[in-house]
Design a protein around this motif. Structure first.
Motif, PDB file in Angstrom:
ATOM      1  N   UNK A  86      -4.152   0.740  10.372  1.00  0.00           N
ATOM      2  CA  UNK A  86      -3.298   0.074   9.384  1.00  0.00           C
ATOM      3  C   UNK A  86      -3.098   0.982   8.167  1.00  0.00           C
ATOM      4  N   UNK A  87      -1.886   0.902   7.568  1.00  0.00           N
ATOM      5  CA  UNK A  87      -1.638   1.758   6.403  1.00  0.00           C
ATOM      6  C   UNK A  87      -2.701   1.597   5.307  1.00  0.00           C
ATOM      7  N   UNK A  88      -3.172   0.355   5.099  1.00  0.00           N
ATOM      8  CA  UNK A  88      -4.171   0.208   4.023  1.00  0.00           C
ATOM      9  C   UNK A  88      -5.493   0.882   4.374  1.00  0.00           C
ATOM     10  N   UNK A  89      -5.762   1.019   5.695  1.00  0.00           N
ATOM     11  CA  UNK A  89      -6.992   1.726   6.081  1.00  0.00           C
ATOM     12  C   UNK A  89      -6.841   3.223   5.823  1.00  0.00           C
ATOM     13  N   UNK A  90      -5.640   3.745   6.094  1.00  0.00           N
ATOM     14  CA  UNK A  90      -5.402   5.158   5.774  1.00  0.00           C
ATOM     15  C   UNK A  90      -5.479   5.373   4.265  1.00  0.00           C
ATOM     16  N   UNK A 491      -4.454   4.657  -4.157  1.00  0.00           N
ATOM     17  CA  UNK A 491      -3.512   5.158  -3.164  1.00  0.00           C
ATOM     18  C   UNK A 491      -2.855   3.966  -2.464  1.00  0.00           C
ATOM     19  N   UNK A 492      -1.518   3.958  -2.453  1.00  0.00           N
ATOM     20  CA  UNK A 492      -0.769   2.922  -1.729  1.00  0.00           C
ATOM     21  C   UNK A 492       0.217   3.640  -0.824  1.00  0.00           C
ATOM     22  N   UNK A 493       0.272   3.229   0.432  1.00  0.00           N
ATOM     23  CA  UNK A 493       1.150   3.916   1.365  1.00  0.00           C
ATOM     24  C   UNK A 493       2.234   2.971   1.856  1.00  0.00           C
ATOM     25  N   UNK A 494       3.500   3.342   1.630  1.00  0.00           N
ATOM     26  CA  UNK A 494       4.607   2.525   2.126  1.00  0.00           C
ATOM     27  C   UNK A 494       5.500   3.286   3.085  1.00  0.00           C
TER      28      UNK A 494
END
Ligand code: ARG
Length: 581
Positions: A86-90, A491-494
């Motif tokens: 999941x993006x939040x795990x990355x 860090x936030x990934x979109x």
């Protein structure tokens, strides 16, 4: 813990819950990102021994999998389990790596010591481009192993005792030009050696004189010993200079001569233990018949069938050989240095030699994890062994000088604002880096073509491209008004480009141990290229300085992490990065 290890441990728990017993399970990075980030064939392997349906078992495992917040899992094909992180795990992983000097690399080597035997040129013979491969690969393996927590002993086992000294001593006494020796000792010793070698071929009495000088040296004649010592010392000075240019360091220089005193006793011991026996006056190690002939290094197949292929450890005239010295060296490294492993970074042609001494050492009870890290040849543009125009072997110093000169020309053209000392320093970093990367990005076993333009290109699979990428990231940070504290931002990934960059960041700690599984620095080199390419795509797709907070800080953090992994990774290949270029 890496993401891969995390998935493995969760998968193990789920499998244990389903089967009621623990089982080994393996997770690997997925070959194709369309199917996820990681994959496991555990259900298929387990279903086979249990004679159940693999897809049904996979479903049961997935039902028991606790993946909260880490990943999603689904069945694919005959029973693979595919994981998508999941993006939040990355994002959480990137955050963790920003606060970790080791960048997520586990200390798999802790408590283990390894001797890396590399470079090892022969005294009074020039170090040629074949030695460059050993030096560059060996140095990189040392750096990687240290970073993984191993205790590393870098040992330069130079060839400082051999039949060439008969010729060199004769030449020293009759042909030496002291001024030339002062200027460039290695070159003068090589000249003297070559001239005597040529004379000895034409003129048998010269050969006899050389042989007599060698016998005197071996018998401890004071004059010859002193000449020999001076040759070694001068050669070492010359070699030190090359290693300095290459930024290569050794912990020891225990050359062949260091083991001289041990050889007679060693031969006696192997005789007494029945590992060696006499044959026509020589002492040899033969097959003990424990292995199939095809796997036995002491057997060889000839027209008449399988025949003995012994290793000679004492000649009929009493002389000792390369194999004798290497056995003494193994004993020393195991007994004195407590080495768990020894890695020999030496060309393919010595394969049989190492198979024989590893086998002999095992029979002798000197056990350890020994590897011959072999490599192929370097070819010129014509795909033949690299030679100079006059047909000589190309010397390492010439290659390095030319690399720096070529880099200087490119830098003068592309970055005219760099001048003086800074330009010279950047040329050194870029030129030497290009040569090293060209070597390390190849599969070590394939012969590779040495092509200047390709290795120095700013766009391409080159060190300059990677160095330029770090410089580009640094320039972003130079535009900031205040110092940036990556550890303090979230860090936030979109965007897909951000997620992919973070995915590669997370891989660093998984990839590095794999490099040592089969001694392949090219895995690291290729990973760094992939990371740099991902960074450039990210940088094109996602504005950094012009974006709004909190996106801006998050993207800056991704930039910083990329720069740190690129610089660290290049450092593990022995390649430095300039501030500007
Ligand atoms: N001096 C040898 C050569 O140039 C390499 C030595 C490698 N190390 C060893 N322990 N045999 O071929």
């Amino acid at each position: 813990m890496t993401l891969l290890q995390d998935l493995e441990s969760r998968l193990r728990s789920a499998v244990a819950a389903v089967l009621g017993e623990t089982a080994t399970v393996a997770v690997t990075p997925a070959a194709d990102l369309r199917f996820g980030d990681y994959q496991s064939n555990a259900a298929m392997v387990l279903a086979k021994t249990r004679k159940t349906n693999p897809r049904a078992l996979a479903q049961e495992i997935i039902d028991r999998l606790a993946l909260d917040g880490l990943a999603t899992a689904e069945i694919a094909g005959p029973g693979f389990i595919n994981f998508r992180i999941l993006p939040q795990a990355y994002a959480a992983k990137a955050q963790e790596l920003l606060g970790d000097v080791k960048l997520g690399v586990p200390a798999i080597g802790a408590g283990r010591s390894v001797v890396v035997d590399f470079s090892a040129p022969n005294v009074a013979k020039p170090m040629h481009v074949g030695h460059i491969r050993s030096t560059i690969i060996g140095d990189s393996l040392c750096r990687i192993a240290r970073f993984l927590g191993y205790t590393v002993i870098a040992d330069n086992h130079i060839g400082d005792w051999g039949t060439q000294f008969g010729m060199i001593i004769h030449g020293w006494k009759t042909l030496l030009d002291p001024e030339a020796l002062d200027q460039d000792p290695i070159a003068e010793l090589v000249r003297v050696y070559r001239e005597v070698n040529a004379a000895a071929k034409e003129n048998p009495p010269v050969l006899e004189t050389c042989k007599a000088e060698l016998v005197k040296l071996q018998a401890g004649d004071a004059e010859n010993l002193s000449i020999w010592r001076q040759c070694i010392d001068l050669s070492k000075l010359g070699l030190e200079k090359i290693y300095q240019t290459l930024d290569v360091k050794f912990d020891h220089w225990l050359g062949e001569s260091y083991y001289n005193d041990r050889l007679p006793g060693l031969v006696e011991e192997l005789l007494a233990k029945g590992i060696a026996r006499e044959s026509n006056g020589a002492v040899c190690i033969f097959s003990d018949g424990a292995k199939k002939p095809g796997e036995d290094p002491f057997m060889v197949h000839r027209e008449e069938g399988w025949i003995d292929n012994p290793a000679i450890i004492r000649k009929a005239d009493g002389g000792f050989l390369y194999a004798t010295t290497d056995l003494a060296t193994i004993e020393y490294r195991i007994d004195q240095w407590r080495a768990d492993s020894i890695w020999y970074v030496v060309g393919v042609p010595q394969q049989l030699h190492f198979r024989q001494i590893f086998e002999a050492a095992a029979r002798w009870g000197k056990t350890g994890d020994f590897h011959h890290v072999a490599f192929g040849s370097i070819l010129g543009d014509d795909r033949k062994l690299m030679k100079t125009r006059t047909g000589d072997n190309v010397q390492l110093t010439e290659v390095l000088t030319e690399a720096v000169e070529r880099a200087a020309r490119i830098i003068a053209e592309k970055s005219p604002d760099l001048t003086g000392d800074e330009a010279a320093e950047v040329a050194r970093i870029v030129g030497i880096g290009a040569v090293k990367f060209a070597e390390l990005s190849q599969n070590r076993l394939t012969d590779y073509v040495f092509a200047w333009d390709r290795m120095l290109a700013l766009q391409g699979d080159t060190a300059p491209y990677l160095q330029y990428s770090t410089v580009r990231i640094r320039s972003i940070f130079r535009k900031l008004d205040a110092p940036f504290d990556a550890a303090a931002c979230e860090v936030v990934l979109n965007e897909e480009a951000e997620i992919h960059l973070a995915r590669l960041h997370a891989r660093f700690g998984e990839l590095l141990p794999a490099v040592l599984e089969d001694f392949r620095p090219n895995l690291l080199a290729n990973y760094l290229l992939e990371l740099a390419r991902a960074f450039h795509s990210f940088f094109e797709a996602c504005p950094v300085l012009k974006s709004e907070e909190p996106k801006r800080s998050s993207r800056l953090a991704l930039c910083e992490l990329t720069a740190r992994i690129l610089t660290t990774g290049l450092g593990l290949l022995g390649i430095r990065c300039p501030e500007r270029m």
